[in-house]
Design a protein around this motif. Structure first.
Motif, PDB file in Angstrom:
ATOM      1  N   ASN A 178      -6.023  32.704  23.543  1.00  0.00           N
ATOM      2  CA  ASN A 178      -6.353  31.379  23.000  1.00  0.00           C
ATOM      3  C   ASN A 178      -6.079  30.275  24.015  1.00  0.00           C
ATOM      4  O   ASN A 178      -5.447  29.276  23.705  1.00  0.00           O
TER       5      ASN A 178
ATOM      6  N   GLU B  99      12.495  37.770  29.912  1.00  0.00           N
ATOM      7  CA  GLU B  99      12.828  37.301  28.571  1.00  0.00           C
ATOM      8  C   GLU B  99      11.673  37.540  27.593  1.00  0.00           C
ATOM      9  O   GLU B  99      10.536  37.812  27.994  1.00  0.00           O
TER      10      GLU B  99
ATOM     11  N   GLY C  67       8.640  37.195  25.381  1.00  0.00           N
ATOM     12  CA  GLY C  67       7.449  36.359  25.509  1.00  0.00           C
ATOM     13  C   GLY C  67       7.000  36.165  26.947  1.00  0.00           C
ATOM     14  O   GLY C  67       6.010  35.467  27.199  1.00  0.00           O
ATOM     15  N   SER C  68       7.675  36.798  27.909  1.00  0.00           N
ATOM     16  CA  SER C  68       7.328  36.591  29.324  1.00  0.00           C
ATOM     17  C   SER C  68       6.087  37.372  29.750  1.00  0.00           C
ATOM     18  O   SER C  68       5.565  37.164  30.843  1.00  0.00           O
TER      19      SER C  68
ATOM     20  N   SER D 282       4.997  43.285  27.579  1.00  0.00           N
ATOM     21  CA  SER D 282       4.165  44.220  26.807  1.00  0.00           C
ATOM     22  C   SER D 282       2.700  44.073  27.200  1.00  0.00           C
ATOM     23  O   SER D 282       1.966  45.062  27.296  1.00  0.00           O
ATOM     24  N   THR D 283       2.286  42.841  27.433  1.00  0.00           N
ATOM     25  CA  THR D 283       0.908  42.599  27.859  1.00  0.00           C
ATOM     26  C   THR D 283       0.644  43.311  29.183  1.00  0.00           C
ATOM     27  O   THR D 283      -0.382  43.982  29.349  1.00  0.00           O
TER      28      THR D 283
ATOM     29  N   GLU E  11      10.253  49.139  25.891  1.00  0.00           N
ATOM     30  CA  GLU E  11      11.590  49.084  25.279  1.00  0.00           C
ATOM     31  C   GLU E  11      11.947  50.380  24.554  1.00  0.00           C
ATOM     32  O   GLU E  11      12.211  50.381  23.347  1.00  0.00           O
TER      33      GLU E  11
ATOM     34  N   HIS F 203      15.445  45.397  27.999  1.00  0.00           N
ATOM     35  CA  HIS F 203      16.286  44.191  28.055  1.00  0.00           C
ATOM     36  C   HIS F 203      17.692  44.552  28.512  1.00  0.00           C
ATOM     37  O   HIS F 203      18.545  43.687  28.643  1.00  0.00           O
TER      38      HIS F 203
END
Ligand SMILES: Nc1ncnc2c1ncn2[C@@H]1O[C@H](COP(=O)(O)OP(=O)(O)OP(=O)(O)O)[C@@H](O)[C@H]1O
Ligand SMILES: [Mg+2]
Length: 229
Positions: free
Chosen positions: A12, A35, A37-38, A41-42, A163, A196
């Motif tokens: 978006n 961290e 949202g960094s 995973s994408t 993770e 993490h």
């Protein structure tokens, strides 16, 4: 060799990955940290061919994943690569045993040897008593271990794990890391794992740190390059 060449991804209009380049050698163990949202995973899903980059390329042994046929993609997912999603992605209508064997069946590789190997992994990660259960009746940590075994079952040359110990207690974390370490050293399996936990990351040859969609730095964990075993 898996290579990301200046890959970019937006959702978006928001840039989630900004020109990320990364090379992973065969047999390497790489941890990815950063961290929430960094973009970890994408990045993993782009490397695994589950997402397409808006720009740049992902290459497996020099071949652009975007050019893979359906058949080549299926072979990547059922023969060459094991993938553990952060959300596990177990098939809700299949019991644990069938979940574990599914990629092997789809890849046409179900042999007595594979069944024995899966049984051994189930013993090791204490999943054996859960074989008949449906995923919805498993705890988070049990689901996570099932997802890990499923990814390893057909002995892929590369495993990508998002993770993999996030839901595990420290005893089970130790068992999973011992297993990943063993297949990396003994079978020369390439391992790419988001974590993490500094303790988990320390198992890797190299730690890639991501911040706000960019690679901040890479660190050689075993600085002298002498990998034990
Ligand atoms: N399908 C999607 N649609 C829209 N935005 C998304 C989607 N997937 C991820 N994002 C956004 O992209 C950014 C990176 O998400 P990503 O899941 O890669 O982070 P992460 O580093 O794995 O975080 P965490 O440690 O919490 O798992 C986040 O801001 C997230 O909200
Ligand atoms: Mg994530």
């Amino acid at each position: 060799m898996i290579k990301a060449e200046r890959i970019e991804k937006s959702y978006n209009g928001e840039r989630v990955l900004k020109s990320v380049s990364l090379s992973i050698r065969d047999g390497e163990f790489v941890s990815v940290m950063g961290e929430s949202g960094s973009g970890k995973s994408t990045l993993l899903q782009l490397l695994g061919g589950f997402l397409s980059p808006d720009a740049g390329r992902v290459l497996w042994d020099g071949q652009d994943v975007a050019s893979f046929s359906e058949r080549a993609l299926a072979a990547l997912r059922c023969e060459r690569m094991g993938f553990v999603f952060q959300s596990y992605q177990l098939i809700p209508t299949l019991n644990v045993k069938d979940n574990l064997l599914l990629p092997t069946v789809l890849g046409g590789r179900l042999s007595e040897e594979t069944k024995k190997y899966v049984e051994m992994l189930c013993e090791e990660l204490e999943i054996t008593p859960l074989m008949k259960k449906l995923p919805e009746t498993l705890s988070g940590g049990q689901s996570q271990r099932v997802a890990i075994i499923r990814a390893l079952a057909y002995r892929p040359s590369t495993v990508i794990l998002d993770e993999p110990t996030g839901a595990l207690d420290s005893r089970m974390e130790g068992k999973v890391m011992a297993l990943l370490s063993r297949i990396n050293k003994r079978d020369k399996t390439t391992v790419i794992a988001v974590t993490h936990s500094e303790r988990v990351a320390a198992f890797a040859d190299r730690i890639v740190r991501i911040s706000d969609g960019e690679i901040l730095r890479e660190e050689n964990e075993k600085a002298n390059g002498a990998k034990g075993g």
